[in-house]
Design a protein around this motif. Sequence first.
Motif, PDB file in Angstrom:
ATOM      1  N   VAL A   4      11.548  37.950  52.696  1.00 44.86           N
ATOM      2  CA  VAL A   4      11.215  36.840  53.586  1.00 44.86           C
ATOM      3  C   VAL A   4       9.700  36.694  53.593  1.00 44.86           C
ATOM      4  O   VAL A   4       8.971  37.693  53.661  1.00 44.86           O
ATOM      5  N   TYR A   5       9.238  35.440  53.555  1.00 47.74           N
ATOM      6  CA  TYR A   5       7.801  35.189  53.463  1.00 47.74           C
ATOM      7  C   TYR A   5       7.376  34.108  54.453  1.00 47.74           C
ATOM      8  O   TYR A   5       8.122  33.159  54.719  1.00 47.74           O
ATOM      9  N   ILE A   6       6.164  34.277  54.972  1.00 50.98           N
ATOM     10  CA  ILE A   6       5.582  33.313  55.896  1.00 50.98           C
ATOM     11  C   ILE A   6       4.568  32.468  55.138  1.00 50.98           C
ATOM     12  O   ILE A   6       3.738  33.000  54.387  1.00 50.98           O
ATOM     13  N   ARG A   7       4.629  31.204  55.357  1.00 48.62           N
ATOM     14  CA  ARG A   7       3.712  30.288  54.683  1.00 48.62           C
ATOM     15  C   ARG A   7       2.368  30.253  55.403  1.00 48.62           C
ATOM     16  O   ARG A   7       2.311  30.085  56.631  1.00 48.62           O
ATOM     17  N   GLY A   8       1.313  30.432  54.645  1.00 48.60           N
ATOM     18  CA  GLY A   8      -0.008  30.352  55.233  1.00 48.60           C
ATOM     19  C   GLY A   8      -0.236  28.998  55.878  1.00 48.60           C
ATOM     20  O   GLY A   8       0.158  27.962  55.346  1.00 48.60           O
TER      21      GLY A   8
END
Length: 986
Positions: A849-853
């Motif tokens: 899972v990744y968070i968008r800058g």
Amino acid sequence: MLAQINMYLFAVWTAVSQWPINLLSSTSPFREIFTVPASADNGALLIPNIQDPQAVDVQTVCPGYTASNVQTNDYGLSASLTLAGKACDVYGTDVESLSLNVEYQSAERLSINISPSNVDASNSSHYILSEQLVPRPSRDSDYKSDIKDHDLQFSWSNDPTFLFTVTRKSTGDVLYSSKGSVLVYEDQFVEFVSSLPENYNLYGLGEHIHGLRLGNNYTATIYAADTGDPIDYNIYGSQPFYLDTRYFEVDSDGKKTLVTSTATDPCKKYESYSHGTYLRNAHGQEVLLRPENITWRTLGGSIDLFFFDGPSQPEVTKAYQTGAIGLPAMQQYFTFGYHQCRWGYKNWTQLNEVVETFKKFDIPLETIWTDIDYMSQYRDFSNDENTFSVSEGQKFLSQLHANGQHYVPIVDSAIYIPNPSNASDAYGVYTRGNDSNVFLSNPDGSQYIGAVWPGYTVFPDWHSDESVPWWSNEMVQWYKDIQFDGIWIDMSEVSSFCVGSCGSGNVTLNPVHPPFSLPGEPGNIVYDYPEGFNITNSTEAASVSAASSSAASATATATAILTSSSTTPDYLRTTPTPGVRNVNHPPYVINNVQGDLAVHAVSPNATHHDGVEEYDVHNLFGHQILNATYQGLLAVFPTKRPFIIGRSTFAGSGKWAGHWGGDNASKWFYMYFSIPQALSFSLFGIPMFGVDTCGFNGNSDAELCSRWMQLSAFFPFYRNHNVLSAISQEPYVWASVTAATKTAMQIRYSLLPYLYTLFHAAHTRGDTVMRALAWEFPNDPSLANADRQFLLGPSLMVVPVLEQGAASVNGVFPGVPTTVWYDWYGQTAVSAKAGENVTIEAPLGHIPVYIRGGAVLPTQAPGYTTTESRKNPWGLVVALDAQGSAEGSLYLDDGESITPESTLDVEFRAAKGSLKVQMEGKFEDTNALANVTVLGVEGCSGSVKLNGQAVTGAKYDGESKVLSVTGLEDLTKGGAWKGGWELSWS
């Protein structure tokens, strides 16, 4: 070596032996049950037109039309279309005179309508979709048209017959052109064709199990069908809408050239333009996607086209919802918790054991569901007093609600008709409906009687003015006994287990058994091994393979004999009769998964109170029962948002209900297909979507269920559900699944405020909740077919493992290098190149899972239920972009009211070493702020202040570039959002 297998089969049989006796019994309390013959559900032997070598191509024999009497006005034009030659009458009777009406309805919407010139209620050959059933978009009241400035330009000619073109003015791109084809308009067949560019990108046209991008060799059939999720066929819902995305290469002078390949050059600049097309038509239909064109074929109705110019997917989706079908329903907060169901929970005691076992393993459980097991002989709005008695149910539900948990039962779409020869078989739901005259009829006026789970049944007629009040009253009365929190609508295609009114004259046999064995009955017990059993249990599987080799050989021989026959099937082909429609077997045969339109469905000649035949409105039954159920829940809970999950939907159903993907299977490819399914329903305006996690049909296993429980944790609707005769698949069954589930749920529950805010934006503005990479990064052609990963809202990207045995997954990080992505777990920025497929480590139990800058995510410490979660301290994750900025929002209300007394909107903006928070609204939330985590901080002394006051609980990690601020509770007493504040770091 067979010990494990034998234990496995013993466990399956043990489970089967404990099922309710009324499923395994062949008798009712007073006599033997009659089984409806299997032949009762056999229809005519048909061959779809697209597969029929004898099929006539109407484009080669039909004359088309000529336009005349063209009248222009401030908002468009009108014209008469007259048959340009001798009628062809191939699949119906040609309509000699048509009316064309073109209207610019808003700055982003163009309407093109072609329908018979003279249609009235007495002309049954031409049914035009009623605006009472499906509202027709009309011109915006505040729209002042200047046609020449509209980005969508309509043109027409008689060259050599009537054709029309829709062009995007800003690019010169032709979006729709019927040049080179003829318009065919018959009373049972309408065909219109448009050219398309090479390797086009079309999405939508549901409902089906297919990849997100439809491709150019596919036929999308739109006809609601009760069927178990076959690949590439029509299934439950009808969504005649598509999104068309086109990519352009932009040179240094700004000139745009259409790109026909997904291969990209990182040194070149690209732009995309998307538009949407909606056909407001509820008839059975096919959409043929071929390399050079799209052909739309319907079995009746009008050509009622609406174009939405975008120019990107978010604008198209907003315009489609706000201007055509309605905005999606706002869900109650609790609906975003975890839901558990199965066909096979045998009584309240077992249901309670499931609830308690979830608690024992500390796996959050928000809502427990029951399938048809709870019903008295499968009759709607009733409870089996032996297994799901009202008195025990009230005790169970009282405790469940006291724990902050919820209950949702299934309700089917057919109503049992009691045996007139048996007074004890009385059924008030039918009697009250019959007294109100709310059921479908045969053409002769007698009651249409099909067969579903309880036996011979009748079907609500939603065209009757009394049907919704009757349905609502039944829900109100049942709620007095069973305090449910929402309703699950099934079998609403509408399904019937026999062709025609098979119960007519046979009701004295009721209750009757369906024309097939039910799961768990002798001869229909699922012994199949989980998919890939041979991989994870290779030794045992080899033994099974050896033991069964002779049987396999015999089967292969028999199959070869059966398939060697050269006999040509005797297909039924019908020819049109002038002025008379053959609704049961129309001359044009669509590629329906069930073949005959009447198989496993109410027959096309069933008749509504207004004289309309089911043939004309079949695709609307599921849509209408959702509306009726919505009204019923409002009668039960006048101030609460109704929670409904349905199986059959139409354009606009999202304003009442969510949707689940139906009867999938415990297979890895179904887990993959759940992603394009969910993304498609985002396009259809039904964001509350989920699938039967771990699979419905067949047996799951620990690996598949682990991966699936983690994937579904990032879908809006999160439910595990499986079939009666399969092994249990609650997440606590396997230790590895328990661990994987809790990991994913920890993330989901902490992000409930984010998800709730997304839904509020969808409900109020038409924003998209689950998003394809191509929609969020519209200028990258390489993402056009990306459907193995997705975004939840704009800020969270999920890259699931979708293959058995894999310990890693390949993923792309769109937008790099200008877009920064942060790993959710490590909180560090990802190192990736543009267009690069990155190998991501993902051992079992881990979902990347990744968070968008550029995002600020509001979080809340997870509780066991959503009620507990809403009482916990707040947190913020600030993921800075490459410029050191970020923004986000939070919406709060009471979580259930249709019209909340008060609301709160919180805005977050981070830039230049500070986070500013502003709020508007009067809703009071007294939970303190516990922590703020800032990702991507380029250097920090560790000095942090809140409104100028020093914060002691701050820690900066220069290597990971993460600033962690804790200990904020004392500084935010009375509520994190009580007033505006600023957090600064230097």
